[in-house]
Design an enzyme around this catalytic site. Structure first.
Site, PDB file in Angstrom:
ATOM      1  N   ALA A 101       0.828  -1.211   0.000  1.00  0.00           N
ATOM      2  CA  ALA A 101       0.000   0.000   0.000  1.00  0.00           C
ATOM      3  C   ALA A 101       0.858   1.254   0.000  1.00  0.00           C
ATOM      4  O   ALA A 101       0.503   2.268   0.581  1.00  0.00           O
ATOM      5  CB  ALA A 101      -0.911  -0.005   1.220  1.00  0.00           C
ATOM      6  N   GLY A 119       1.981   2.897  -2.755  1.00  0.00           N
ATOM      7  CA  GLY A 119       1.805   3.753  -3.933  1.00  0.00           C
ATOM      8  C   GLY A 119       1.111   5.054  -3.573  1.00  0.00           C
ATOM      9  O   GLY A 119       0.291   5.110  -2.655  1.00  0.00           O
ATOM     10  N   ARG A 174      -2.897   9.818  -9.594  1.00  0.00           N
ATOM     11  CA  ARG A 174      -4.021  10.082 -10.495  1.00  0.00           C
ATOM     12  C   ARG A 174      -5.358  10.265  -9.784  1.00  0.00           C
ATOM     13  O   ARG A 174      -6.345  10.651 -10.404  1.00  0.00           O
ATOM     14  CB  ARG A 174      -4.120   8.961 -11.544  1.00  0.00           C
ATOM     15  CG  ARG A 174      -3.103   9.141 -12.659  1.00  0.00           C
ATOM     16  CD  ARG A 174      -3.166   7.983 -13.632  1.00  0.00           C
ATOM     17  NE  ARG A 174      -2.560   6.777 -13.078  1.00  0.00           N
ATOM     18  CZ  ARG A 174      -2.784   5.553 -13.547  1.00  0.00           C
ATOM     19  NH1 ARG A 174      -3.611   5.374 -14.559  1.00  0.00           N
ATOM     20  NH2 ARG A 174      -2.188   4.512 -13.006  1.00  0.00           N
ATOM     21  N   LYS A 191      -4.310   6.968  -1.402  1.00  0.00           N
ATOM     22  CA  LYS A 191      -5.260   6.206  -2.226  1.00  0.00           C
ATOM     23  C   LYS A 191      -6.007   5.128  -1.446  1.00  0.00           C
ATOM     24  O   LYS A 191      -7.218   4.963  -1.606  1.00  0.00           O
ATOM     25  CB  LYS A 191      -4.533   5.590  -3.416  1.00  0.00           C
ATOM     26  CG  LYS A 191      -5.435   4.756  -4.295  1.00  0.00           C
ATOM     27  CD  LYS A 191      -4.876   4.503  -5.667  1.00  0.00           C
ATOM     28  CE  LYS A 191      -3.710   3.562  -5.647  1.00  0.00           C
ATOM     29  NZ  LYS A 191      -3.309   3.184  -7.026  1.00  0.00           N
ATOM     30  N   GLY A 220       1.146  -7.431 -16.311  1.00  0.00           N
ATOM     31  CA  GLY A 220       2.117  -8.514 -16.482  1.00  0.00           C
ATOM     32  C   GLY A 220       1.446  -9.693 -17.184  1.00  0.00           C
ATOM     33  O   GLY A 220       0.294 -10.007 -16.913  1.00  0.00           O
ATOM     34  N   ASN A 269      -6.828   3.212  -9.750  1.00  0.00           N
ATOM     35  CA  ASN A 269      -5.776   4.206  -9.979  1.00  0.00           C
ATOM     36  C   ASN A 269      -6.335   5.600 -10.196  1.00  0.00           C
ATOM     37  O   ASN A 269      -5.620   6.579 -10.086  1.00  0.00           O
ATOM     38  CB  ASN A 269      -4.940   3.827 -11.206  1.00  0.00           C
ATOM     39  CG  ASN A 269      -4.193   2.524 -10.966  1.00  0.00           C
ATOM     40  OD1 ASN A 269      -3.388   2.430 -10.048  1.00  0.00           O
ATOM     41  ND2 ASN A 269      -4.507   1.516 -11.752  1.00  0.00           N
ATOM     42  N   ARG A 312     -33.226   8.766  15.004  1.00  0.00           N
ATOM     43  CA  ARG A 312     -31.812   8.911  15.365  1.00  0.00           C
ATOM     44  C   ARG A 312     -31.376   7.755  16.272  1.00  0.00           C
ATOM     45  O   ARG A 312     -32.199   6.961  16.714  1.00  0.00           O
ATOM     46  CB  ARG A 312     -31.595  10.284  15.986  1.00  0.00           C
ATOM     47  CG  ARG A 312     -31.735  11.404  14.920  1.00  0.00           C
ATOM     48  CD  ARG A 312     -31.766  12.768  15.555  1.00  0.00           C
ATOM     49  NE  ARG A 312     -30.662  12.933  16.489  1.00  0.00           N
ATOM     50  CZ  ARG A 312     -30.640  13.830  17.483  1.00  0.00           C
ATOM     51  NH1 ARG A 312     -31.671  14.628  17.671  1.00  0.00           N
ATOM     52  NH2 ARG A 312     -29.594  13.909  18.286  1.00  0.00           N
ATOM     53  N   ASN A 328     -36.169  18.102  26.305  1.00  0.00           N
ATOM     54  CA  ASN A 328     -35.282  17.185  27.043  1.00  0.00           C
ATOM     55  C   ASN A 328     -33.979  17.834  27.457  1.00  0.00           C
ATOM     56  O   ASN A 328     -33.189  17.229  28.150  1.00  0.00           O
ATOM     57  CB  ASN A 328     -34.995  15.939  26.192  1.00  0.00           C
ATOM     58  CG  ASN A 328     -34.314  16.281  24.883  1.00  0.00           C
ATOM     59  OD1 ASN A 328     -34.556  17.349  24.303  1.00  0.00           O
ATOM     60  ND2 ASN A 328     -33.454  15.406  24.427  1.00  0.00           N
ATOM     61  N   ALA A 344     -54.518  20.112  24.509  1.00  0.00           N
ATOM     62  CA  ALA A 344     -53.714  20.672  23.423  1.00  0.00           C
ATOM     63  C   ALA A 344     -53.068  21.976  23.854  1.00  0.00           C
ATOM     64  O   ALA A 344     -53.632  22.744  24.625  1.00  0.00           O
ATOM     65  CB  ALA A 344     -54.594  20.898  22.202  1.00  0.00           C
TER      66      ALA A 344
HETATM   67  C1  UD1 Z   1       2.098  -5.280 -10.881  1.00  0.00           C
HETATM   68  C2  UD1 Z   1       2.731  -6.550 -11.438  1.00  0.00           C
HETATM   69  C3  UD1 Z   1       2.011  -6.931 -12.733  1.00  0.00           C
HETATM   70  C4  UD1 Z   1       0.534  -7.102 -12.490  1.00  0.00           C
HETATM   71  C5  UD1 Z   1      -0.033  -5.829 -11.861  1.00  0.00           C
HETATM   72  C6  UD1 Z   1      -1.460  -6.025 -11.478  1.00  0.00           C
HETATM   73  C7  UD1 Z   1       5.032  -6.417 -10.762  1.00  0.00           C
HETATM   74  C8  UD1 Z   1       6.413  -6.137 -11.172  1.00  0.00           C
HETATM   75  N1  UD1 Z   1       4.111  -6.291 -11.687  1.00  0.00           N
HETATM   76  O1  UD1 Z   1       2.258  -4.249 -11.818  1.00  0.00           O
HETATM   77  O2  UD1 Z   1       2.548  -8.149 -13.254  1.00  0.00           O
HETATM   78  O3  UD1 Z   1      -0.120  -7.386 -13.706  1.00  0.00           O
HETATM   79  O4  UD1 Z   1       0.688  -5.492 -10.674  1.00  0.00           O
HETATM   80  O5  UD1 Z   1      -1.985  -4.805 -11.053  1.00  0.00           O
HETATM   81  O6  UD1 Z   1       4.800  -6.774  -9.635  1.00  0.00           O
HETATM   82  N2  UD1 Z   1       3.589  -0.943  -4.569  1.00  0.00           N
HETATM   83  C9  UD1 Z   1       4.263  -0.658  -3.420  1.00  0.00           C
HETATM   84  N3  UD1 Z   1       5.551  -0.316  -3.494  1.00  0.00           N
HETATM   85  C10 UD1 Z   1       6.213  -0.264  -4.674  1.00  0.00           C
HETATM   86  C11 UD1 Z   1       5.504  -0.567  -5.838  1.00  0.00           C
HETATM   87  C12 UD1 Z   1       4.189  -0.904  -5.768  1.00  0.00           C
HETATM   88  O7  UD1 Z   1       3.695  -0.702  -2.328  1.00  0.00           O
HETATM   89  O8  UD1 Z   1       7.419   0.046  -4.640  1.00  0.00           O
HETATM   90  C13 UD1 Z   1       2.153  -1.300  -4.491  1.00  0.00           C
HETATM   91  C14 UD1 Z   1       1.264  -0.270  -5.153  1.00  0.00           C
HETATM   92  O9  UD1 Z   1       0.822   0.684  -4.218  1.00  0.00           O
HETATM   93  C15 UD1 Z   1       0.117  -1.129  -5.656  1.00  0.00           C
HETATM   94  C16 UD1 Z   1       0.778  -2.465  -5.950  1.00  0.00           C
HETATM   95  O10 UD1 Z   1       1.974  -2.488  -5.213  1.00  0.00           O
HETATM   96  O11 UD1 Z   1      -0.835  -1.329  -4.673  1.00  0.00           O
HETATM   97  C17 UD1 Z   1       1.025  -2.699  -7.403  1.00  0.00           C
HETATM   98  O12 UD1 Z   1       1.813  -1.662  -7.914  1.00  0.00           O
HETATM   99  P1  UD1 Z   1       1.598  -1.133  -9.367  1.00  0.00           P
HETATM  100  O13 UD1 Z   1       2.622  -0.144  -9.666  1.00  0.00           O
HETATM  101  O14 UD1 Z   1       0.187  -0.762  -9.569  1.00  0.00           O
HETATM  102  O15 UD1 Z   1       1.801  -2.487 -10.198  1.00  0.00           O
HETATM  103  P2  UD1 Z   1       2.762  -2.767 -11.368  1.00  0.00           P
HETATM  104  O16 UD1 Z   1       4.131  -2.874 -10.865  1.00  0.00           O
HETATM  105  O17 UD1 Z   1       2.438  -1.846 -12.454  1.00  0.00           O
HETATM  106 CA    CA Z   2      -0.347  -0.793 -11.949  1.00  0.00          CA
END
Ligand code: UD1
Ligand code: CA
Length: 457
Positions: free
Chosen positions: A11, A13, A17, A24, A142, A230, A336, A389, A426
């Protein structure tokens, strides 16, 4: 013996966006944070430890989540730089037992089901299982590379994929169940030698395959289970998917929705048979409806239980209330918290009730405020009755006994008791207890001036 189960939720990220000051994973879907959904779901399984890898807005995330999920005693691990999914799990490594298994989940993929996670875990008999799906548009995700026998060989990211690999439509959800021993073995060996210069968690697949480990894959029951958030559009579309699923399940259980696309369930709703829900009704928290409950348009019902054959007329707000059977409410009533309406009672339009019990068969039909009161059975509370009240400092109780009749536009200044079968005239202001069977009048006498001449222009 089943091995121990850890959950690692990524978590970190930022969620750029979303264009939000809020991290997020704290954005809400069906009234609950994205991370909250993931936490609630994995705890449908028996989880030994819960690790959340956080980054942006970590304090805000921890404060919000720890408040509500104290029972999970979450281990928080900071990932100060987002160097990739592999790096994210690696920073959590020293919190992971050497044995047992880990479910790896994303904080922004909120709707994976407990059933899917249970199946994913069961599929991990050989070291690693993953959740994949064949989709029409795999762009950005992926891809799952399989050999001629159909065995998984590797995961290749969009940006690293050859044009042939880009044709693959089986995608990686990013959700796995992995033996901790493999994570301890492979994560320290990850490199960032790829198109994005990130440490890819997905690279552990080819490492495991090289060690002769065969990797199991299962598909989720619903595609939305692996969809991530996202941006606001994806959040809204996932909200819709979730709402249709909840509505579908309730329809299967015998509930009729006037329009399945115009109802929102932000929590859990349990309903009996032949329940009817008209348009634009919102349910929040955990709500229960008995058989034959009829809810008309525009009501908001929160954490409340409604008994059999209740009829809720349009535009009522019902919040933390307990309603017996055969009760009529509204239109435009506001219940309430801590309101209890007993069987066959009636609450009419523009009535507000708070922290009060209304006895069986009693009626509060129009324009009243009843707060901190106990009303017995078969009482009649006339239009515009107010329980006073609050004196500005203290809240006091009003007790109205069985069969009492409160005349319209009366003020009952609490603390005060109206006896059984008593009548209040009343327009009275009642400051002294009224005995059983008595008539109380607390108002100015009417004066008449005969032959009165109105002023003339
Ligand atoms: C990743 C997978 C990809 C898959 C996709 C599905 C890898 C390299 N790729 O893609 O194969 O199809 O998820 O959504 O794993 N996060 C962190 N720290 C980081 C990077 C990411 O906590 O350094 C978290 C993000 O907040 C998110 C999740 O990991 O919740 C996935 O990261 P995101 O960048 O969306 O995935 P991709 O690497 O693009
Ligand atoms: Ca992604």
């Amino acid at each position: 013996m089943t091995s121990s189960l850890s959950v690692v939720i990524l978590a970190a990220g930022k969620g750029t966006r979303m264009q939000s000051a809020k991290p997020k994973v704290l954005q809400t879907l069906a009234g609950k944070s994205l991370l909250g959904h993931v936490l609630d779901t994995c705890h449908q399984l028996t989880v030994d430890d819960t690790i959340v890898v956080y980054g942006f807005g970590g304090d805000q995330v921890q404060t919000a989540i720890d408040d509500q999920y104290a029972h999970l005693s979450i281990t928080w691990v900071a990932q100060t730089e987002q160097l990739g999914t592999g790096h994210a799990v690696k920073v959590a490594l020293d919190k992971l037992p050497k044995q047992g298994q880990s479910l790896i989940l994303y904080g922004d993929v909120p709707l994976v089901s407990g059933r899917t996670l249970t199946l994913l875990r069961a599929a991990n008999t050989n070291g690693m299982s993953m959740l994949t799906l064949t989709v029409n548009n795999p762009f950005g995700l992926g891809r799952i590379k399989r050999n001629s026998n159909g065995d998984i060989e590797a995961i290749v990211e969009q940006k690293d994929a050859s044009s042939a690999e880009q044709q693959i439509t089986e995608i990686n959800s990013g959700i796995y169940c992995v033996d901790n021993a493999l994570l301890h073995k492979y994560l320290p060996k990850l490199s960032n030698d790829n198109a994005q210069q990130e440490y890819y968690l997905t690279d552990i697949v080819k490492m495991a395959v090289a060690d002769g480990i065969s990797i199991a894959a299962i598909e989720p029951e619903h595609a939305f289970e692996i969809e991530g958030v996202n941006n606001r559009q994806q959040l809204a579309s996932l909200e819709r998917s979730w709402q249709s699923k909840l509505v579908h399940d309730l329809q299967v259980a015998g509930v009729q929705f006037a329009d399945p696309t115009r109802v929102d369930i932000r929590g859990s709703l349990t309903a009996g048979q032949d329940v009817f829900v008209d348009i634009n009704v919102v349910f929040e928290g955990d709500c229960t409806l008995g058989d034959n409950v009829y809810v008309e348009a525009g009501c908001v019902i929160k954490s409340s239980q409604l008994g059999n054959a209740c009829h809720i007329k349009p535009y009522c707000v019902i919040d933390h209330a307990q309603v017996g059977a055969g009760v009529d409410i509204g239109p435009f009533a506001h219940l309430r918290p801590d309101t209890v309406l007993s069987d066959n009672s009636k609450v009419g339009n523009f009535v507000e009730i708070k922290k009060s019990v209304i006895g069986k068969g009693s009626k509060v039909n129009h324009l009243s405020y009843i707060g901190d009161a106990t009303v017995g059975t078969n009482a009649n509370i006339g239009a515009g009755t107010i329980t006073c009240n609050y004196d500005g400092v203290n809240k006091s109780q009003t007790i109205i006994h069985d069969n009492a009749f409160i005349g319209s536009n009366s003020s009952l200044v609490a603390p005060v008791t109206i006896g059984k079968n008593a009548t209040v005239g009343a327009g009275s202001v009642i400051t002294v207890d009224v005995d059983a069977n008595a008539l109380a009048l607390g108002r100015g006498r009417q004066v008449q001036k005969s032959g009165f001449k109105r002023p003339i222009k």
